[in-house]
Design an enzyme around this catalytic site. Structure first.
Site, PDB file in Angstrom:
ATOM      1  N   THR A   1       0.860  -1.175   0.000  1.00  0.00           N
ATOM      2  CA  THR A   1       0.000   0.000   0.000  1.00  0.00           C
ATOM      3  C   THR A   1       0.901   1.230   0.000  1.00  0.00           C
ATOM      4  OG1 THR A   1      -0.188  -0.184   2.415  1.00  0.00           O
ATOM      5  CG2 THR A   1      -2.006  -1.048   1.104  1.00  0.00           C
ATOM      6  N   SER A   2       0.504   2.251  -0.753  1.00  0.00           N
ATOM      7  CA  SER A   2       1.355   3.432  -0.942  1.00  0.00           C
ATOM      8  C   SER A   2       1.389   4.356   0.255  1.00  0.00           C
ATOM      9  CB  SER A   2       0.888   4.217  -2.170  1.00  0.00           C
ATOM     10  OG  SER A   2       0.997   3.411  -3.318  1.00  0.00           O
ATOM     11  N   THR A   3       0.349   4.327   1.077  1.00  0.00           N
ATOM     12  CA  THR A   3       0.323   5.193   2.256  1.00  0.00           C
ATOM     13  C   THR A   3       0.085   4.353   3.497  1.00  0.00           C
ATOM     14  OG1 THR A   3      -2.060   5.595   2.072  1.00  0.00           O
ATOM     15  CG2 THR A   3      -0.596   7.142   0.932  1.00  0.00           C
TER      16      THR A   3
END
Length: 194
Positions: free
Chosen positions: A8-10
């Site tokens: 997940t990017s964040t």
């Protein structure tokens, strides 16, 4: 054994949808890189997943972009995974390197990626040769232009240190060294480096 990988990017993304899909696909262990970009060089949980896998196991992702953002990096990652004797499965794209069709897909993709790199290299060489023939500069422009150099040189001749000149002029230290090196009347020994 199937080992799942989530990215997940964040940090605030839960990855719950990916986790559910990986469990439904039969993954016994799942590793999650939180807050990691697809283009990141370091993916610690991916490395842990590969260390946990044995030859004959499969690394499973929900989508190809969970492993890598570009085809180039995707192919490199899948080839590295395959080199460890681990298969690769992407659920959404129905890619499975445990099958002959899945392996064929990656061999074809790798060939196209190599062809694309070769074409880009060739075009770059041709463009540089054409620019040289036309008398245009090739490469990045210099950090210190000819019109800025006399002012920087004056600061140095006036006793300013190289470090102070770097801060004052806002140019890289190496750019000053290069200009001093090419300036026939100057040696670096005459300037303070502090």
């Amino acid at each position: 054994m199937k080992i799942g990988y989530i990215r997940t990017s964040t940090d605030d993304q839960s990855g719950a949808g990916q986790r559910d899909a990986l469990r439904a696909a039969g993954c016994e262990r799942i590793f999650h890189d939180k807050g990691v970009s697809g283009g990141a060089v370091s993916k610690p949980q991916l490395e842990h997943a590969l260390q946990a896998a044995s030859e004959g196991d499969a690394l499973v992702v929900t989508r190809l972009d969970r492993l890598a953002r570009s085809m180039k990096f995707l192919i490199e990652d899948v080839e590295r995974i395959g080199g460890l004797g681990i298969d690769f499965v992407s659920l959404r794209e129905a890619i499975d390197t445990t099958t002959p069709g899945g392996r064929l897909f990656f061999h074809i993709s790798a060939a196209f990626a190599e062809f694309k790199r070769d074409v880009i290299r060739q075009r770059t060489k041709e463009g540089m040769a054409a620019a040289k023939r036309a008398g245009r500069p090739v490469g990045r422009p210099p950090s210190i232009t000819d019109d800025r150099w006399p002012g920087i040189r004056q600061m140095l001749d006036g006793g300013m240190t190289i470090t102070a000149a770097v801060r004052t002029a806002g140019v890289p230290r190496q750019a000053i060294y290069r200009r001093l090196d090419t300036d026939a009347s100057t040696t670096l020994a005459g300037f303070s480096q502090r």
